[in-house]
Design a protein around this motif. Structure first.
Motif, PDB file in Angstrom:
ATOM      1  N   GLU A 177      17.188   8.163   6.097  1.00 60.56           N
ATOM      2  CA  GLU A 177      16.379   9.361   6.282  1.00 60.56           C
ATOM      3  C   GLU A 177      15.892   9.436   7.715  1.00 60.56           C
ATOM      4  O   GLU A 177      15.873   8.434   8.429  1.00 60.56           O
ATOM      5  N   THR A 199      22.789  14.771   2.311  1.00 59.34           N
ATOM      6  CA  THR A 199      22.024  13.537   2.424  1.00 59.34           C
ATOM      7  C   THR A 199      22.788  12.562   3.308  1.00 59.34           C
ATOM      8  O   THR A 199      23.977  12.744   3.551  1.00 59.34           O
ATOM      9  N   ARG A 241      19.534  15.479  11.339  1.00 63.35           N
ATOM     10  CA  ARG A 241      18.413  16.282  10.838  1.00 63.35           C
ATOM     11  C   ARG A 241      18.893  17.689  10.470  1.00 63.35           C
ATOM     12  O   ARG A 241      18.508  18.238   9.436  1.00 63.35           O
ATOM     13  N   ARG A 249      12.693  10.293   9.994  1.00 61.51           N
ATOM     14  CA  ARG A 249      11.238  10.471  10.048  1.00 61.51           C
ATOM     15  C   ARG A 249      10.857  10.654  11.509  1.00 61.51           C
ATOM     16  O   ARG A 249      11.041   9.739  12.311  1.00 61.51           O
ATOM     17  N   TYR A 254      19.759   4.646   1.012  1.00 64.16           N
ATOM     18  CA  TYR A 254      20.007   5.916   1.679  1.00 64.16           C
ATOM     19  C   TYR A 254      19.346   5.851   3.046  1.00 64.16           C
ATOM     20  O   TYR A 254      18.591   4.920   3.339  1.00 64.16           O
ATOM     21  N   ILE A 268      20.896  17.457   7.201  1.00 62.42           N
ATOM     22  CA  ILE A 268      20.048  17.269   6.024  1.00 62.42           C
ATOM     23  C   ILE A 268      19.322  18.570   5.694  1.00 62.42           C
ATOM     24  O   ILE A 268      19.055  18.859   4.532  1.00 62.42           O
TER      25      ILE A 268
END
Length: 160
Positions: free
Chosen positions: A58, A110, A101, A60, A56, A104
């Motif tokens: 993400e 996702t 962002r 940060r 997946y 999500i």
């Protein structure tokens, strides 16, 4: 209501594909991102090795990362070989990262990698999708539609 077809990217050589993602998720928006790779990772990908089935992406801070993608060690590599499941930085524009962002931040969304490929310039790219998980009844409808299409094709082939 039919969903619109995703925009196609210029894929020259597909290395890894997450075929299960189209069954498990409703795919909303599609993005193309570069990957920051070390030398032996690129060589391993050029040999067609690598899986993204359980991976997946993400966000940060102000960076996007590909997590849990497996690019095995290069067979002819020496002590400078890479770690197979390390997080890899995704190369995206700031506006795209902000859009991801925000996506999500919505409930149940996702980032799923759909494929890793080399484009026509020889650069390794990842096709990402902003996705929402399907419930069990949605998966049953997908299976039913797929079976009906298969039967429909069979009937048309037998008649014509």
């Amino acid at each position: 209501m039919a969903r619109p077809k995703p925009q196609a990217f210029e894929k020259k050589k597909v290395v890894a594909e997450n075929r299960r993602a189209r069954f498990e998720y409703f795919l909303e928006e599609f993005f193309e991102a570069g990957i920051a790779l070390s030398g032996t990772e690129v060589k391993s990908l050029r040999f067609g090795e690598g899986t993204i089935a359980e991976s997946y992406a993400e966000v940060r801070g102000n960076e996007a990362w590909l997590v849990n993608a497996n690019i095995p060690e290069f067979s002819h590599g020496n002590r400078f070989n890479h770690e197979p499941k390390r997080p890899r930085k995704l190369l995206l524009h700031v506006r795209e990262i902000e859009k991801l962002r925000d996506g999500i931040g919505r409930e149940g969304m996702t980032m799923i990698p759909l494929s890793i490929y080399f484009n026509d310039r020889g650069r390794a790219k990842v096709e990402l999708a902003l996705a929402k998980g399907k419930k069990l009844h949605d998966k049953r409808e997908t299976i039913k539609a797929r079976d009906w299409k298969r039967d429909q094709q069979r009937l048309l082939r037998d008649r014509g």
